[in-house]
Design a protein around this motif. Structure first.
Motif, PDB file in Angstrom:
ATOM      1  N   THR A 177      -3.875   2.813   5.255  1.00 51.58           N
ATOM      2  CA  THR A 177      -4.315   3.837   4.313  1.00 51.58           C
ATOM      3  C   THR A 177      -4.803   5.078   5.055  1.00 51.58           C
ATOM      4  O   THR A 177      -4.493   6.216   4.658  1.00 51.58           O
ATOM      5  N   MET A 231      -7.602   3.786  -2.895  1.00 50.46           N
ATOM      6  CA  MET A 231      -7.109   2.484  -2.457  1.00 50.46           C
ATOM      7  C   MET A 231      -8.204   1.437  -2.610  1.00 50.46           C
ATOM      8  O   MET A 231      -9.329   1.619  -2.135  1.00 50.46           O
ATOM      9  N   CYS A 275       0.830  -1.207   0.000  1.00 50.53           N
ATOM     10  CA  CYS A 275       0.000   0.000   0.000  1.00 50.53           C
ATOM     11  C   CYS A 275       0.866   1.259   0.000  1.00 50.53           C
ATOM     12  O   CYS A 275       0.509   2.268  -0.621  1.00 50.53           O
TER      13      CYS A 275
END
Length: 414
Positions: free
Chosen positions: A407, A386, A371
């Motif tokens: 995130t 995302m 990520c």
């Protein structure tokens, strides 16, 4: 002071819309496509969720108590098993009907339109769907094959077009359709109520309607993958004409559904246009023109196309630039995301690519590392959401939680 659900709702919706419009939001939006994961997470079987609305509701409630996405997936993808059973749907197998009780339903491809029937589809798609496609797709509706063209009812034509409704086969199919529709209405009512519940908790809904690329409308449940790809060489002119005919149908599906729901997000799952299925030139000729027209048609209706690319689309990225700036969200499953950002970053928001395999078999640290790379490169200056590479079914709790938490912590624009 904690925010109210109404404030959270507006904040989340603005975050997503800003990203799509290529503005810089407060942080990277988080919109993973959730399918059967709430069932695995809560201990409810998929068969239970598809047959008992209260069980599906319980599973999704538990999911939202522990995960807070910016757009929420309601239980719409837990299709109503009772309706499909009553209508004898042919091109799907589901838990309790050909699939184990806790495995996702499976698409079973078939050839529900013959190559020789292109002219019928082109001349009158409504009649073809009513008297050919529906009876072949739903065993309980086989009697509809006796129906003639309703548009021939003008003047004395109604003698012939009305008569088939007296046939026992037609009446039996209509009765089955009525009963199946009643069960479907109950399920749709549940979906609407659950959407209101999510809104009251501060979650905007991720979808307003679904539609499909015109090529896929023909290739998915009519011709089938192998036959439609062979049609590119064997029946190119008929296929192109059919795509032309089905393009307004695809637009109507998206616009009608979104206007009815009041939700602007129109999802377009892409199937047949992947790198492995057709050449660059074939994509240019047979796939992209219909998809492009669909995207533009939705934008003209002031809707937001969410183009959900399944499979590899690395050779398609240049085509995807041919859309208005800041109006489309492109999701990618198996694409070089850094190259996608380079090619599309000034035109459209991109999303996806966190491997479902990593969610299932990886570690939280591997998820965070993956990520981080996406946020550092694709999230630069906005234009990134995302998301996982595909709809999430089985995954480790700690891995999915890592995707969410990382995130929200790291993806902040300062």
């Amino acid at each position: 002071m904690s925010k109210t659900p109404a404030q959270l709702y507006e904040e989340r919706l603005k975050r997503v819309k800003d990203a799509i419009a290529l503005k810089i939001p407060d942080r990277v939006p988080l919109v993973p496509c959730i399918e059967a994961y709430p069932m695995y997470y809560s201990g409810v079987t998929i068969e239970e969720a598809m047959n008992d609305f209260s069980k599906a509701e319980m599973a999704y409630d538990k999911f939202f108590e522990n995960f807070e996405p910016d757009l929420a997936w309601d239980p719409v993808l837990m299709f109503p098993a009772k309706t499909m059973e009553m209508l004898d749907l042919k091109w799907l197998r589901w838990p309790g009907h050909g699939v184990e009780s806790n495995r996702m339903y499976q698409f079973v491809e078939g050839e529900y339109m013959e190559a020789e029937e292109y002219d019928e589809l082109i001349q009158d798609p409504t009649r073809f769907m009513l008297s050919k496609w529906l009876p072949r797709s739903f065993g309980s509706l086989s009697g509809l094959s006796y129906l003639s063209g309703i548009r021939n009812s003008l003047w004395l034509g109604w003698f012939n077009s009305f008569y088939p409704f007296a046939l026992p086969e037609v009446q039996n199919s209509l009765h089955a359709l009525m009963k199946g529709a009643e069960e479907l209405a109950a399920w749709l009512g549940f979906i609407v109520r659950y959407q209101e519940k999510l809104k009251d908790k501060g979650f905007p809904i991720a979808w307003g309607a679904f539609t499909f690329a015109p090529f896929d409308l023909i290739g998915d449940t009519m011709r089938g993958t192998a036959p439609v790809l062979m049609d590119i060489r064997r029946n190119p002119d008929k296929l192109l004409k059919a795509i032309e005919v089905m393009t307004p149908v695809a637009i109507e599906m998206g616009v009608g559904g979104a206007k009815a729901s009041g939700n602007p997000f129109v999802w377009i799952p892409l199937h047949k246009g992947v790198d492995e299925f057709m050449s660059h030139e074939q994509y240019r000729t047979f796939y992209w023109p219909g998809l492009k027209a669909l995207i533009h048609g939705l934008i003209d209706a002031e809707l937001i196309p969410v183009v959900y690319g399944e499979g590899s689309m690395n050779s398609r990225l240049e085509f995807l630039r041919e859309v208005p700036r800041g109006k489309v969200l492109y999701h990618f499953e198996n694409v070089d995301m850094f190259r996608a950002k380079e090619i599309l970053g000034d035109i459209a928001c991109i999303a996806g690519n966190v491997p479902n395999s990593l969610l299932y078999a990886g570690t939280p640290q591997e998820i965070k590392d993956y990520c981080k790379k996406l946020i550092d490169v694709c999230g630069k200056d906005g234009g990134f959401i995302m998301d996982t590479s595909a709809f999430v079914d089985e995954a480790k709790y700690e891995n999915l939680k890592a995707l969410f938490d990382f995130t929200k912590e790291y993806g902040v624009y300062r």
